[in-house]
Enzyme design. Structure first.
Site, mmCIF file in Angstrom:
data_model
loop_
_atom_site.group_PDB
_atom_site.id
_atom_site.type_symbol
_atom_site.label_atom_id
_atom_site.label_comp_id
_atom_site.label_asym_id
_atom_site.label_seq_id
_atom_site.Cartn_x
_atom_site.Cartn_y
_atom_site.Cartn_z
ATOM 1 N N LYS A 24 0.864 -1.187 0.000
ATOM 2 C CA LYS A 24 0.000 0.000 0.000
ATOM 3 C C LYS A 24 0.901 1.237 0.000
ATOM 4 O O LYS A 24 1.909 1.277 0.716
ATOM 5 C CB LYS A 24 -0.885 -0.018 1.256
ATOM 6 C CG LYS A 24 -1.887 1.125 1.340
ATOM 7 C CD LYS A 24 -2.717 1.027 2.632
ATOM 8 C CE LYS A 24 -3.826 2.063 2.674
ATOM 9 N NZ LYS A 24 -4.629 1.998 3.911
ATOM 10 N N SER B 93 -9.719 2.199 3.011
ATOM 11 C CA SER B 93 -8.857 2.865 2.074
ATOM 12 C C SER B 93 -7.905 1.963 1.300
ATOM 13 O O SER B 93 -7.397 2.370 0.249
ATOM 14 C CB SER B 93 -8.036 3.915 2.821
ATOM 15 O OG SER B 93 -7.155 3.296 3.746
ATOM 16 N N SER C 106 -9.790 0.010 7.270
ATOM 17 C CA SER C 106 -9.219 0.029 5.915
ATOM 18 C C SER C 106 -8.555 -1.246 5.433
ATOM 19 O O SER C 106 -8.230 -1.355 4.253
ATOM 20 C CB SER C 106 -8.203 1.151 5.802
ATOM 21 O OG SER C 106 -8.877 2.346 5.560
HETATM 22 N N1 GLN Z 1 -12.997 4.644 6.380
HETATM 23 C C1 GLN Z 1 -12.327 5.111 7.545
HETATM 24 C C2 GLN Z 1 -11.889 6.549 7.343
HETATM 25 O O1 GLN Z 1 -12.201 7.076 6.345
HETATM 26 C C3 GLN Z 1 -11.167 4.228 7.868
HETATM 27 C C4 GLN Z 1 -9.965 4.518 7.073
HETATM 28 C C5 GLN Z 1 -8.778 3.716 7.494
HETATM 29 O O2 GLN Z 1 -8.906 2.725 8.211
HETATM 30 N N2 GLN Z 1 -7.619 4.181 7.089
HETATM 31 O O3 GLN Z 1 -11.272 7.145 8.170
#
Ligand code: GLN
Length: 490
Positions: free
Chosen positions: A78, A153, A177
């Site tokens: 990532k 994400s 995410s």
């Molecule tokens: N969807 C969550 C956010 O937008 C989690 C994102 C993540 O875990 N990086 O913050």
């Protein structure tokens, strides 16, 4: 062995036994990336040295030197992890041309174990999002149905893994995410206990919530990768001193006598019928295998989404203050044709460098931390977070793991929620509590929607009880009726 579907451990075995060379494996996957990724957009950067790096592993093997447990495994990272000499963008224009001079600890440990880095994977900008639609490098498509999002994400990691453009990937999870995209794309994703895995060299989003973990095709690969990634790191003071078990060696799918908790608040309704059916089937499967099902309650989960978005945005506003155009990253024009003083230069750099969602979160967080509102918002959230953790600790006195949905729905369509931030934030209802309480959680594929989209089941365990969670995941994987299903691009 079919290289495209083989597990990481199978590929590494074959490479070590010289049944196939690391270079052949890397070229097989490089060809897949070249032909399939234009449809998916899961890569931000492809490592053009991957084949040479694979050759070095073959040379070591030829000389009889020690190569690791993942010798020659093509791997995707990532784009939140610093990679020495390889561009690291966090999917933001502000880091659009940043080439780190060092590897994140997780990357260094995986490389030591023999992986070949094939490239850097797409994500929501600074990991802020649930659909991969906020990336400055364009959205990622779900390989099961290109009209749908891969989740976020870590959407690039999930899509690349599901389409098998790599044999393994790593993601980060601040509020879901790793688990939500894993569920949306039908792969295994593990978010470890906070402190299990080093955050050194990972671009910070919300430091008290961020954790890195594997996103792979099998529970066994997840267990083996987690062992490699975990453990104390002098460079991250929040890493635990606890010994790291060999999660793969200890893996055991016998769940007889285990207590599986069902969280009352998570089964209260609003679930898509296919998701509901999948979770119910997983409960039934474990019951048949001799586990005991108990109901548990964590009432404060009701407030988890607002608490999460107050804490995460507060920490983000502080962490992202470092992007000022002076030290590294994107720099706005200065002088005759650009900003006329330092303040204007900072504003111009940040105004041009950050995307809309990131700016929204910096503003929300700055507001929460400002003197008149700090006590009412930030402090209060931290207090409720403490109570939430206590409620989970009590729940885990009554059960070994908690079984739940990952997300209310299977992967939604691209464009469906991006213009409604609240609808997008609510999507995180089943995942953010795990991060707030610092617990380990994972998604394992177990169902398929009527429109042929994968559905994962979430398993959460007590602090540092990843082994229990992985054992239950293995039991579900072995019993799964969707094991053979593959996205059409494979
Ligand atoms: N969807 C969550 C956010 O937008 C989690 C994102 C993540 O875990 N990086 O913050």
């Amino acid at each position: 062995m079919d290289l495209t579907t083989a597990s990481m451990l199978e590929i590494a075995d074959a490479v070590r036994q010289k049944k196939v060379s690391a270079k052949e494996v890397a070229s097989h996957y490089m060809n897949r990336i070249k032909t399939l990724d234009p449809k998916l957009n899961s890569f931000i950067t492809v490592n053009d040295k991957a084949l040479d790096e694979a050759t070095l592993i073959d040379q070591k093997i030829a000389k009889g030197e020690e190569v690791g447990i993942f010798a020659g495994v093509p791997f995707g990272i990532k784009d939140m992890f610093c990679t020495k000499g390889l561009k690291t963008t966090a999917a933001s224009k502000i880091l659009g041309n940043f080439v780190p001079p060092y590897d994140a600890t997780v990357v260094a440990r995986l490389k030591k174990a023999g992986i070949v880095v094939m490239g850097k994977l797409n994500l929501d900008e600074f990991a802020m999002g649930s659909s991969n639609e906020t990336s400055a490098f364009g959205g990622v498509k779900n390989p099961w149905n290109l009209d749908h999002v891969p989740g976020g994400s870590s959407g690039g990691s999930a899509a690349a893994q599901a389409a098998r453009l790599v044999a393994g990937t790593v993601g980060t999870d601040t509020g879901g995410s790793i688990r939500q995209p894993a569920s949306f794309c039908g792969i295994v994703g593990v978010k470890p206990t906070y402190g299990r895995v080093s955050r050194y060299g990972i671009v910070s989003y919300a430091s008290s919530l961020d954790q890195a973990g594997p996103m792979v095709s099998t529970v066994r690969d997840a267990a083996a990768s987690l062992t490699v990634m975990s453990g104390r790191d002098e460079r991250d003071a929040t890493t635990s001193e606890k010994d790291v078990p060999d999660f793969n060696k200890n893996l055991n799918s016998n769940v007889k006598g285990m207590k599986i908790g069902i969280l009352k608040e998570y089964m209260a309704g609003g679930l898509d019928p296919d998701v509901q059916k999948t979770v119910e089937k997983s409960i039934e499967t474990l019951k048949q295998a001799g586990a005991e099902i108990v109901e548990v309650s964590v009432p404060l989960t009701e407030h988890a989404v607002p608490i999460y978005y107050l804490i995460a945005t507060s920490e983000a506003s502080s962490n992202l203050a470092r992007y000022d155009g002076v030290k590294y990253g994107y720099r706005a024009d200065y002088g005759a044709h650009g900003a006329e003083d330092l303040d204007a230069f900072y504003s111009k750099t940040r105004g041009e460098g950050f995307g809309k969602e990131v700016k929204r979160r910096i503003m929300l967080g700055t507001y929460c931390l400002s003197s008149g509102y700090y006590d009412a918002y930030y402090s209060k959230s931290c207090q409720v977070r403490g109570l939430l953790k206590n409620q989970f600790d009590d729940a885990f006195k009554k059960c070994d793991v908690i079984l739940s949905p990952v997300s209310t729905h299977p992967a939604f369509k691209a464009g469906e929620r991006i213009s409604d931030p609240l609808a997008m934030y609510l999507n995180d209802i089943y995942t953010v509590s795990t991060n707030l309480a610092g617990l380990p959680g994972m998604s394992v594929p177990f169902g398929m929607s009527s429109s042929k989209l994968p559905i994962g089941v979430q398993i959460t365990a007590g602090h540092f009880e990843e082994q229990k969670m992985l054992n239950v995941a293995l039991a579900l994987e072995e019993a799964s009726s969707v094991k053979g299903e593959k996205p059409h691009v494979i």
